[in-house]
Design an enzyme around this catalytic site. Sequence first.
Site, PDB file in Angstrom:
ATOM      1  N   PHE A 382      11.009  39.911 -21.411  1.00 44.68           N
ATOM      2  CA  PHE A 382       9.967  38.899 -21.281  1.00 44.68           C
ATOM      3  C   PHE A 382       8.660  39.431 -20.698  1.00 44.68           C
ATOM      4  O   PHE A 382       7.937  38.711 -20.002  1.00 44.68           O
ATOM      5  CB  PHE A 382      10.467  37.739 -20.416  1.00 44.68           C
ATOM      6  CG  PHE A 382      11.871  37.298 -20.745  1.00 44.68           C
ATOM      7  CD1 PHE A 382      12.207  36.950 -22.042  1.00 44.68           C
ATOM      8  CD2 PHE A 382      12.858  37.276 -19.782  1.00 44.68           C
ATOM      9  CE1 PHE A 382      13.508  36.581 -22.368  1.00 44.68           C
ATOM     10  CE2 PHE A 382      14.158  36.909 -20.091  1.00 44.68           C
ATOM     11  CZ  PHE A 382      14.484  36.560 -21.387  1.00 44.68           C
ATOM     12  N   CYS A 383       8.330  40.685 -21.006  1.00 40.64           N
ATOM     13  CA  CYS A 383       7.099  41.309 -20.481  1.00 40.64           C
ATOM     14  C   CYS A 383       7.018  41.169 -18.965  1.00 40.64           C
ATOM     15  O   CYS A 383       5.933  40.987 -18.391  1.00 40.64           O
ATOM     16  CB  CYS A 383       5.858  40.709 -21.144  1.00 40.64           C
ATOM     17  SG  CYS A 383       5.678  41.157 -22.878  1.00 40.64           S
ATOM     18  N   ALA A 384       8.179  41.241 -18.333  1.00 40.24           N
ATOM     19  CA  ALA A 384       8.273  41.215 -16.868  1.00 40.24           C
ATOM     20  C   ALA A 384       9.429  42.123 -16.475  1.00 40.24           C
ATOM     21  O   ALA A 384      10.362  41.719 -15.776  1.00 40.24           O
ATOM     22  CB  ALA A 384       8.490  39.795 -16.362  1.00 40.24           C
TER      23      ALA A 384
END
Length: 461
Positions: A382-384
């Site tokens: 999740f781009c985290a």
Amino acid sequence: MSARPNAVTTTLSDDPACAAPLPVLGREVSVPLVTGGEVTYAALDYAASAPALQRVWDDVAAYAPYYGSVHRGAGYLSQLSTDLFENSRRTVAEFLGCRPDDQVVFTRSTTDSLNLLAAVLPAECEVFVFETEHHASLLPWRDARVTYLNAPRTPGEAVATLERALAGRGRAAGPALVCVTGASNVTGELWPVRELAAAAHAGGARIVLDAAQLAPHHPVDIAELEVDWVAFSGHKLYAPFGSGVLAGRADWLQDAEPYLAGGGASRKVARRADGGVEVDWHTTAARHEAGSPNVIGVYAIASACKALTDAGFDALVAREQRLVARVREGLAGVPEVKVLSLFGDDAPRVGVLSFVVEGWNSSHFAAALSAEYGIGVRDGLFCAHPLVRTLLGSDPQDPGECGAPEAEPGERSLNAIRVSFGAGTPDEHVDRFVRAVRELVTDGARWNYRTEDGRCVPDRG
């Protein structure tokens, strides 16, 4: 939290106080099931991009025939479009509770907004950012000295961690900026924004709020939260037409070179005696809006702001919290499911939850939800990445799982599933999701799957 015995059979619409979902595009789209037949698509990936509100689409369609170039055009359509563009700026300012001297700059996205802010930081500016941030907040500060703060496990620990970091700067320190999310794009948990803003200011720093996941779900008031800037995207605010916003204090924006150099950002350009050119740049928001602006995208954001305000955030929040409770209770009734959380099960959150399922590859589970139930969720990091690794207890060097778009070939050990929803989500979509999770865990998938181009897909061979 224990599940109610009737958690699947009772619907939210049984509660007469529960507001209806807002009409969105795609609400009647049917998709094929790999097991045969079709079903209405359940869009449960709002945290990535929310569907356009029907009202936004109608407003855009009504304006489109009148589209014209903005600023300085003498024609009727140009003047109409200019008025619409600048009125949209005022609408967004009202939506965000901007102070009188704040500027609203239109960008392409939250990522673009935060990169714009990174480009205008004063010299020797220090940046403080928690490792829990989305990459849009974690990565833009390439020309600054960055302090990455460890993931806190309570809101109070977040504030204390920031206070300690800022206290170590010393009294003679130069400018500083804190970047923090309002709601996590992984867990949906709300962060103590006002308390963090107070800590930032007490420590001689300014603060920017990444409201990409907050603004679609909760009111955001710059003055009340006492933040210096707010960034968000139209595509998460039910206006997926390619625009974003950076709103807040004007001084750093006015003192810096334009983010992009070109027409629209300049007031006057003249040749110098030495053969070069001399430029007088705008001091308004136009300074950082070079080129022909995305008028339709800007108008769509303003339309969404009006639609959410008119619908009433109190009613929208109340309905979404019923959906959140329903999903949490449904997942709690499946022992194999682990919901990810920084601040604990009882932490307030928006309609975003991530989880893993014991014995399942997360990409496989997400693919089965789509192919067998017509439910669209998201799997991956999740781009985290640092946050998901922390939540899963992973070593920082552990590879990601096959199926995450960011993963390298052969990476298979780390991934999660995210379900997210909002003002346009029907009750039935949540009911179907909870039922599908239980059936997949209990009975397994009804189809075979394979990995293709880094994604888990039904095996149709």
